[in-house]
Design an enzyme around this catalytic site. Sequence first.
Site, short mmCIF file in Angstrom:
data_model
loop_
_atom_site.label_atom_id
_atom_site.label_comp_id
_atom_site.label_asym_id
_atom_site.label_seq_id
_atom_site.Cartn_x
_atom_site.Cartn_y
_atom_site.Cartn_z
N HIS A 1 0.55 -1.28 0.20
CA HIS A 1 -0.08 -0.13 0.69
C HIS A 1 1.66 1.17 -0.21
O HIS A 1 2.48 1.31 0.43
CB HIS A 1 -1.22 0.01 1.20
CG HIS A 1 -2.11 1.42 0.95
ND1 HIS A 1 -1.89 2.15 1.38
CD2 HIS A 1 -3.41 0.66 0.85
CE1 HIS A 1 -2.55 3.13 1.32
NE2 HIS A 1 -3.94 2.22 0.71
N ARG B 1 -9.26 -3.05 6.76
CA ARG B 1 -10.36 -3.50 5.67
C ARG B 1 -9.97 -4.71 4.90
O ARG B 1 -11.02 -5.26 5.00
CB ARG B 1 -10.18 -2.40 4.56
CG ARG B 1 -10.71 -0.66 5.04
CD ARG B 1 -10.08 -0.21 3.62
NE ARG B 1 -8.96 -0.18 3.07
CZ ARG B 1 -8.85 0.61 2.24
NH1 ARG B 1 -9.30 0.93 1.38
NH2 ARG B 1 -7.30 0.02 1.49
#
Length: 471
Positions: A353, A362
Amino acid sequence: MVFFRGVSALSKLRSRLVQQPSLSTTVRWFQVETSSDLDLHSQLKELIPEQQERLKKLKSEHGKVQLGNITVDMVLGGMRGMTGLLWETSLLDPDEGIRFRGMSIPECQKVLPAAKPGGEPLPEGLLWLLLTGKVPTKEQVDALSKELRSRAAVPDYVYKAIDALPVSAHPMTQFTTGVMALQVQSEFQKAYEKGISKSKYWEPTYEDSLSLIAQVPVVAAYVYRRIYKNGQVIPKDDSLDYGANFSNMLGFDSPEMHELMRLYVTIHSDHEGGNVSAHTGHLVASALSDPYLSFAAALNGLAGPLHGLANQEVLLWIKSVVDECGEDITTEQLKDYVWKTLNSGKVVPGFGHGVLRKTDPRYMCQREFALKHLPKDPLFQLVSKLYEVVPPILTELGKVKNPWPNVDAHSGVLLNYYGLKEARYFTVLFGVSRSIGICSQLIWDRALGLPLERPKSVTMEWLENYCKKSA
């Protein structure tokens, strides 16, 4: 991040009774909504003046404070690490992950109203939280859900615009076309052409934004049924909430799939302002483009393989593992396949990320959902093995700052389990979700009078000359 006052006696009592050693492990009870007002618009109207004054004070007292140094690496590296946007609705911490108005995903799961006791949060509740900074009551969420249903009718010309495209067109192309067609009804455009005062910009923006949020599931479901179900459209059901209605219009009516869709929409709704879709929406809106134009632009950014299209790539890659090695793949076989992927010059989709440096929260809440509802599913078990296998390999490779799984590593497997197997469509689901975050911030952009975004660009020659002078 939370800035609203006026807490009830009950809230104060809870805050005294509940020890709060850290924000990452507790629910911050002082955010609970105390007003009985069910109208979101009137709530915002009360809150906006205070925040306008807050912004003025911030500019006048601290406008010259430096937030950091800009390096050549940042300029050449996609502006990574630069602080350059105001985004009120969420903040991304590299270690803790996303916080919606200061609240983590587990906190939101605890306090946001659900369709059933112990269920997943209703997306309407998150919309209320993003816009007001307060946790709504169930009655307020139900009222907002009812209002969204009343706004969800889609004009026929929108469907005709989509139908003008080949059925083979990518789902995101068809979805964005539908959103662009919705722009014909923009209240902001009409008000601007009539000469509305700048101080009132937020009101037609609010009208457009809520209508857009209400309508995109209908448009998205139409695209899905057009491409994959021979055009057999399922009308909206006014007895269902936002997430359940979207699931139902797609053709999935199981209670578990309704719960998954509520979770999916909630956790994909917002991820601060620097990602491609959010930043694009903000940038285009800064030119006073209306919410429809701005969100359509955001969707085009979301459609890129390095952003929203990644969730499609993950499921396709996982299925390629199964096709080549079978569902009962061993850990050693999986390691070999991962190395094979990397050595071919490709990436393992769903890992890493741009900001996060730990496992995406998430991802974790989706994993918890899978452990609860589909623990024996072969693809989920493969995803679990990847969680063990991939990070050490990426760490050994030494080229990634974050070897951990992100949100895309898990969502496709959950959708596939409940029958939504068309991976090319997954980014449309992401787009429906992202309307909530982008439109919430856009309302505040207009309320706070944020200016046209116009950063400075330079050439390589300018950089070379500047660096020579600095040396």
